[in-house]
Motif scaffolding. Structure first.
Motif, PDB file in Angstrom:
ATOM      1  N   LYS A  61       0.833  -1.205   0.000  1.00 27.67           N
ATOM      2  CA  LYS A  61       0.000   0.000   0.000  1.00 27.67           C
ATOM      3  C   LYS A  61       0.870   1.258   0.000  1.00 27.67           C
ATOM      4  O   LYS A  61       0.523   2.266  -0.615  1.00 27.67           O
ATOM      5  CB  LYS A  61      -0.917   0.018   1.226  1.00 27.67           C
ATOM      6  CG  LYS A  61      -2.059  -0.979   1.176  1.00 27.67           C
ATOM      7  CD  LYS A  61      -2.887  -0.882   2.454  1.00 27.67           C
ATOM      8  CE  LYS A  61      -3.978  -1.920   2.508  1.00 27.67           C
ATOM      9  NZ  LYS A  61      -4.781  -1.837   3.754  1.00 27.67           N
ATOM     10  N   THR A  97       2.891   1.522  -3.532  1.00 32.97           N
ATOM     11  CA  THR A  97       2.070   1.888  -4.698  1.00 32.97           C
ATOM     12  C   THR A  97       1.885   3.396  -4.807  1.00 32.97           C
ATOM     13  O   THR A  97       1.564   3.915  -5.882  1.00 32.97           O
ATOM     14  CB  THR A  97       0.704   1.163  -4.637  1.00 32.97           C
ATOM     15  OG1 THR A  97       0.149   1.079  -5.949  1.00 32.97           O
ATOM     16  CG2 THR A  97      -0.263   1.871  -3.714  1.00 32.97           C
ATOM     17  N   THR A  98       2.114   4.143  -3.708  1.00 33.82           N
ATOM     18  CA  THR A  98       1.991   5.604  -3.747  1.00 33.82           C
ATOM     19  C   THR A  98       3.092   6.244  -4.581  1.00 33.82           C
ATOM     20  O   THR A  98       2.985   7.426  -4.939  1.00 33.82           O
ATOM     21  CB  THR A  98       2.020   6.204  -2.328  1.00 33.82           C
ATOM     22  OG1 THR A  98       3.285   5.919  -1.706  1.00 33.82           O
ATOM     23  CG2 THR A  98       0.894   5.647  -1.468  1.00 33.82           C
ATOM     24  N   SER A 117       1.473   7.518  -7.503  1.00 32.14           N
ATOM     25  CA  SER A 117       0.389   8.495  -7.325  1.00 32.14           C
ATOM     26  C   SER A 117       0.968   9.902  -7.483  1.00 32.14           C
ATOM     27  O   SER A 117       1.688  10.165  -8.408  1.00 32.14           O
ATOM     28  CB  SER A 117      -0.265   8.298  -5.956  1.00 32.14           C
ATOM     29  OG  SER A 117      -0.805   6.988  -5.854  1.00 32.14           O
ATOM     30  N   LEU A 172       3.169  11.354  -5.492  1.00 37.62           N
ATOM     31  CA  LEU A 172       4.457  11.544  -4.823  1.00 37.62           C
ATOM     32  C   LEU A 172       5.562  12.065  -5.740  1.00 37.62           C
ATOM     33  O   LEU A 172       6.280  13.005  -5.361  1.00 37.62           O
ATOM     34  CB  LEU A 172       4.897  10.239  -4.148  1.00 37.62           C
ATOM     35  CG  LEU A 172       6.201  10.302  -3.351  1.00 37.62           C
ATOM     36  CD1 LEU A 172       6.082  11.308  -2.210  1.00 37.62           C
ATOM     37  CD2 LEU A 172       6.565   8.919  -2.807  1.00 37.62           C
ATOM     38  N   TYR A 183      -8.258  -2.315   0.177  1.00 36.58           N
ATOM     39  CA  TYR A 183      -7.649  -1.211  -0.560  1.00 36.58           C
ATOM     40  C   TYR A 183      -8.663  -0.734  -1.582  1.00 36.58           C
ATOM     41  O   TYR A 183      -9.522  -1.480  -2.026  1.00 36.58           O
ATOM     42  CB  TYR A 183      -6.375  -1.703  -1.263  1.00 36.58           C
ATOM     43  CG  TYR A 183      -5.621  -0.643  -2.013  1.00 36.58           C
ATOM     44  CD1 TYR A 183      -4.773   0.232  -1.345  1.00 36.58           C
ATOM     45  CD2 TYR A 183      -5.745  -0.531  -3.395  1.00 36.58           C
ATOM     46  CE1 TYR A 183      -4.064   1.193  -2.025  1.00 36.58           C
ATOM     47  CE2 TYR A 183      -5.038   0.437  -4.093  1.00 36.58           C
ATOM     48  CZ  TYR A 183      -4.202   1.290  -3.402  1.00 36.58           C
ATOM     49  OH  TYR A 183      -3.513   2.245  -4.097  1.00 36.58           O
ATOM     50  N   HIS A 212       0.020   4.073 -13.175  1.00 33.24           N
ATOM     51  CA  HIS A 212       0.814   4.086 -11.942  1.00 33.24           C
ATOM     52  C   HIS A 212       2.241   3.608 -12.216  1.00 33.24           C
ATOM     53  O   HIS A 212       3.213   4.227 -11.769  1.00 33.24           O
ATOM     54  CB  HIS A 212       0.173   3.183 -10.888  1.00 33.24           C
ATOM     55  CG  HIS A 212      -0.728   3.901  -9.941  1.00 33.24           C
ATOM     56  ND1 HIS A 212      -1.976   4.338 -10.302  1.00 33.24           N
ATOM     57  CD2 HIS A 212      -0.561   4.271  -8.639  1.00 33.24           C
ATOM     58  CE1 HIS A 212      -2.547   4.937  -9.264  1.00 33.24           C
ATOM     59  NE2 HIS A 212      -1.708   4.913  -8.243  1.00 33.24           N
TER      60      HIS A 212
END
Length: 223
Positions: free
Chosen positions: A55, A58-59, A62, A64, A121, A134
């Motif tokens: 979790k 995976t950001t 996004s 980031l 999620y 992503h």
């Protein structure tokens, strides 16, 4: 510009060679097992610790990279532009493809009841699975970081490649994407970085009108 692109690939050979090798190996794995079986094989093992780690990882795909690029922009303008422009190119390539090809995501194709390892999620359904935006963002970011390494630290490119690969796997682990979505998203992101590098670094900073218009001083010289 060709010389600059050749320089980019030469200086980032470890990252690119490793990426191509991973794509080849996983492509053969996908060909051998097929889309659905491959997804179940890669998604077969879950643990509470991995759930949390995936979790978080995976950001990286996004917002980031854009936040990091914006911060770097304040202190090192061209490097910040490099990161942000790579993200923009990755987005511009993947988004039209996603909605034109309209491939179903795992949840849509397989159904929640057939995915026993679905993590708690926000798993998106729908028909915009291919390629993974992503993963394109993740590899654009990792390729930028690899390219910005000083020459004496170029071996650390492999660390960025590994981090990007694990983060890309998080999309499969979380059942947001199939393997083929990530195998196409990764090179799109990396090539987006190569394009951005070619545009931003083919001349000395300030020589290209893209960054700063030349102006004449009173002595007639241009700056």
């Amino acid at each position: 510009m060709k010389e600059t692109l050749r320089q980019y690939f030469k200086e980032n050979l470890l990252f690119w060679a490793g990426l191509m090798l991973i794509i080849l190996i996983m492509g053969l794995f996908l060909f051998e097992n097929g889309q659905i079986e491959t997804h179940f094989l890669l998604n077969s093992y879950h643990s509470p610790c991995m759930d949390v780690c995936m979790k978080v990882l995976t950001t990286l795909g996004s917002g980031l990279p854009c936040y990091v690029g914006a911060v770097i922009l304040i202190f090192w303008f061209r490097k910040g532009v490099f990161i942000l422009l790579s993200q923009l190119f990755a987005l511009a390539i993947t988004q039209p493809l996603k909605y034109t090809i309209a491939r179903p995501r795992p949840l849509t194709l397989l159904g929640y009841e057939n995915l026993p390892n679905v993590v708690d999620y926000a798993i998106p359904g729908g028909y915009n699975s291919f390629p993974s935006g992503h993963v394109a963002a993740i590899f654009a970011f990792m390729a930028c970081l690899a390219a910005l390494l000083p020459k004496k630290y170029k071996a650390w490119q492999l660390a960025f490649l590994l981090l990007g690969t694990i983060a890309a796997y998080s999309r499969i682990y979380l059942s947001c994407h199939f393997l083929e979505d990530t195998l196409v998203g990764a090179p799109i992101g990396a090539f987006s970085t190569a394009i951005a590098f070619m545009l931003l670094y083919y001349k000395e900073w300030g020589e290209c009108p893209v960054y700063r218009l030349k102006f004449k001083h009173h002595d007639g010289s241009q700056r």
